[in-house]
Every structure is written in C-alpha cells, then in structure tokens.
Design a protein around this motif. Sequence first.
Motif, PDB file in Angstrom:
ATOM      1  N   VAL A  38       0.841  -1.301   0.117  1.00 63.98           N
ATOM      2  CA  VAL A  38      -0.013   0.075  -0.025  1.00 63.98           C
ATOM      3  C   VAL A  38       0.818   1.286  -0.053  1.00 63.98           C
ATOM      4  CG1 VAL A  38      -1.429   1.294   1.467  1.00 63.98           C
ATOM      5  CG2 VAL A  38      -1.925  -1.392   1.008  1.00 63.98           C
ATOM      6  N   MET A  39       1.910   1.334   0.725  1.00 59.96           N
ATOM      7  CA  MET A  39       2.664   2.247   0.866  1.00 59.96           C
ATOM      8  C   MET A  39       3.520   2.663  -0.514  1.00 59.96           C
ATOM      9  SD  MET A  39       4.475   2.349   4.719  1.00 59.96           S
ATOM     10  CE  MET A  39       3.355   2.760   6.184  1.00 59.96           C
ATOM     11  N   LEU A  40       4.066   1.684  -1.154  1.00 60.84           N
ATOM     12  CA  LEU A  40       4.809   1.703  -2.321  1.00 60.84           C
ATOM     13  C   LEU A  40       4.160   2.217  -3.490  1.00 60.84           C
ATOM     14  CD1 LEU A  40       7.014  -1.710  -1.841  1.00 60.84           C
ATOM     15  CD2 LEU A  40       7.862   0.962  -1.935  1.00 60.84           C
ATOM     16  N   ILE A 117      -7.938  -2.416  -1.092  1.00 60.68           N
ATOM     17  CA  ILE A 117      -7.305  -3.292  -1.944  1.00 60.68           C
ATOM     18  C   ILE A 117      -7.696  -3.576  -3.076  1.00 60.68           C
ATOM     19  CG2 ILE A 117      -6.221  -5.651  -1.661  1.00 60.68           C
ATOM     20  CD1 ILE A 117      -5.396  -3.761   0.573  1.00 60.68           C
ATOM     21  N   GLY A 118      -7.031  -3.317  -4.019  1.00 56.87           N
ATOM     22  CA  GLY A 118      -7.344  -3.292  -5.334  1.00 56.87           C
ATOM     23  C   GLY A 118      -6.495  -4.290  -5.975  1.00 56.87           C
ATOM     24  N   ALA A 124      -0.606  -8.948  -5.362  1.00 58.50           N
ATOM     25  CA  ALA A 124       0.770  -8.818  -4.860  1.00 58.50           C
ATOM     26  C   ALA A 124       1.044  -9.519  -3.506  1.00 58.50           C
ATOM     27  CB  ALA A 124       1.412  -7.022  -4.639  1.00 58.50           C
ATOM     28  N   VAL A 125      -0.083  -9.427  -2.575  1.00 59.88           N
ATOM     29  CA  VAL A 125      -0.036  -9.902  -1.321  1.00 59.88           C
ATOM     30  C   VAL A 125      -0.049 -11.581  -1.481  1.00 59.88           C
ATOM     31  CG1 VAL A 125      -1.327 -10.095   0.958  1.00 59.88           C
ATOM     32  CG2 VAL A 125      -0.933  -8.172  -0.002  1.00 59.88           C
ATOM     33  N   ALA A 126      -1.075 -11.773  -2.288  1.00 56.14           N
ATOM     34  CA  ALA A 126      -1.089 -13.428  -2.651  1.00 56.14           C
ATOM     35  C   ALA A 126       0.137 -14.098  -3.121  1.00 56.14           C
ATOM     36  CB  ALA A 126      -2.196 -13.795  -3.485  1.00 56.14           C
ATOM     37  N   ALA A 127       0.882 -13.268  -4.058  1.00 53.59           N
ATOM     38  CA  ALA A 127       2.125 -13.726  -4.594  1.00 53.59           C
ATOM     39  C   ALA A 127       3.411 -13.568  -3.581  1.00 53.59           C
ATOM     40  CB  ALA A 127       2.487 -13.077  -5.678  1.00 53.59           C
ATOM     41  N   PHE A 128       3.510 -12.408  -2.950  1.00 56.25           N
ATOM     42  CA  PHE A 128       4.729 -12.175  -2.351  1.00 56.25           C
ATOM     43  C   PHE A 128       4.662 -12.681  -0.649  1.00 56.25           C
ATOM     44  CE2 PHE A 128       5.053  -8.638  -5.332  1.00 56.25           C
ATOM     45  CZ  PHE A 128       5.552  -9.324  -6.190  1.00 56.25           C
TER      46      PHE A 128
END
Length: 298
Positions: A38-40, A117-118, A124-128
Amino acid sequence: MSAPTFTTLVSRWYQENARDLPWRAPDVSPWAILVSEVMLQQTPVVRVVPAWQAWLARWPEPAALAADTPAEAIRMWGRLGYPRRAVRLRECAVAIVQRHGGRVPDRLDHLLALPGIGTYTARAVAAFAYGQRHPVVDTNVRRVVARAVAGEPDAGPVTRPADLVATEELLPAEPAAAALASAAFMELGAVVCTARAPRCAGCPAESVCAWRASGQPAPAGPTRRPQRYAGTDRQVRGLLLGVLREATGPVPRQRLDQVWADDVQRSRALAALVQDGLVEPADDSSFRLTGDTPTPAT
Ligand code: SF4
C-alpha cells in the motif's frame, strides 16, 4: 538446449541483484507485506522504508491498528503523500479482524474484497506473502512487458485485462517460481527498464527484448509531463493536514485560514479532506483529524 527465456533471464538476474529491501526478508509477515504494498504504490522506496518500519513497530498486527483511531493512522502516515491510504489501510485492518480473525487472508477473492485493496495489491499479497501464482501488474511491469514482449515503447495509460493475460503467460507454472518471477519483473522495471532512461546495455533481457530488437522505436504520442504540485489543491490539502497532524486537539478555523491565502481554494481543499474521511468538524468553528481524541493534560 533451448535458449533461456525472458522469464528465466530476469528471474536469475533478480536472484543475484535484488535490492535488499526489508519487506523482502523471509520472516516478514503477510500484514507487513500488505502494508509495504500500500505504501509503495505512490511513494518512492527510500521514503517508504522508515515509515514502514515505524508503522509496524506500532501496529505489528492488523488488530492493533484496528483498535486505534483513524487520526493516529493519519498522523503516522506523516508525509508519505496520498494520506487517504492511511484511512483505507485502517479500514482494511478492521475488516481483517472482523472477517478473518485478524489474519491477512490468503485467498485472492478475500483479499480483493478488503477495503482499499485493489487488483494490484491483492495479487501482490497473494504472490509475495503466500507464494501463489498470480500476475502482479503495476506500472513498471506493464512497461517491461510492453517493451520486452510486444516491442512497444511503453504501455497504455491504464491497466487492462490484456495486461494481466500478457503477464500471466510469462509466469512459470510452479507457484513459488511464478511469485519470484513477478518480483523480478517489478524490480527490472524499477531499476533497469525505467520509463525515461532504460539501461538496455546492462539489461539481463537484452538478448530477447522485442523493443531492443526492433531498434527501439520512439513512442508515437506526446510524452507525459510530470504532475505539477505547487499551487494545486493537493498542496493546500497537505498544508492543512500538516497543521491538524501536529495539533493535540481541535484546531480553530482561523488557524487553518493562515495556511493558504486563497479562500476559495482553501475551503475546497478542506471540504475534500472532510469528504475523504481524513478530517471532521470538532464543533462549529474548529476541525480535527477524524476520530481524534484530545491529549489529556498532564
Ligand atoms: S532491453 Fe531495454 S527495453 Fe528491453 S527489457 Fe531491457 S531495459 Fe527494457
């Protein structure tokens, strides 16, 4: 033996050259990865690192943030920019507590259903965080794929379903390798295949890049100008929020009137902050950060 593919070359390069960023450490929690993503999204890495560390030191789990006020989230967000992300991140933490017992979900549909959360962040969360195979497509990845695979000088202005398909086709079948490739594509776009000055001569994918092979034709349309900040409503909102963030209680309107001379623009900026849930009236003549509670006198 077949020639190495774009994905193989970039993944190998990433394993040897990835920047040592704290959210890439092996023991980082899914919550910490979600916060970093989210921050990035709209803030450079160098500014995110200290803010991310401070945020997680204070709220190491979603439940901790969910129990705090929106005002404190806005304060901690500081000058990262686009502060609505702070409020949405807190709403996300509340939803994680209410729907998932305080644990960041690992299912893509559950992640996509969280506030703020888009498409990008969920994948990104699911992958990383969970090592799943999903196309993780941000601006950098779209540009890399447009150049290396399609031979175009740049990607279109917005993410289209075709971008997800084009990126997914590059991913290895094995989930962990796919997650690594996703991180590698992002890294290549961030540090080598940059928007204005791609370093093709040092690129691990130079030998297979379609744009490089076609002589790097220039973009057909006008180049996008960087967004202006000085004098915009965004600047005025930042100034107003800066005063409210520093305050320990409600701020009189007269104090806010001092930050910007143009009455119309200042009122518009203040109204937008209220509309976005960042600021609320404390009474008829003063404002405060949303949900802020006065600091008790000592
Ligand atoms: S060769 Fe140049 S355009 Fe192609 S992926 Fe590498 S940096 Fe980008």
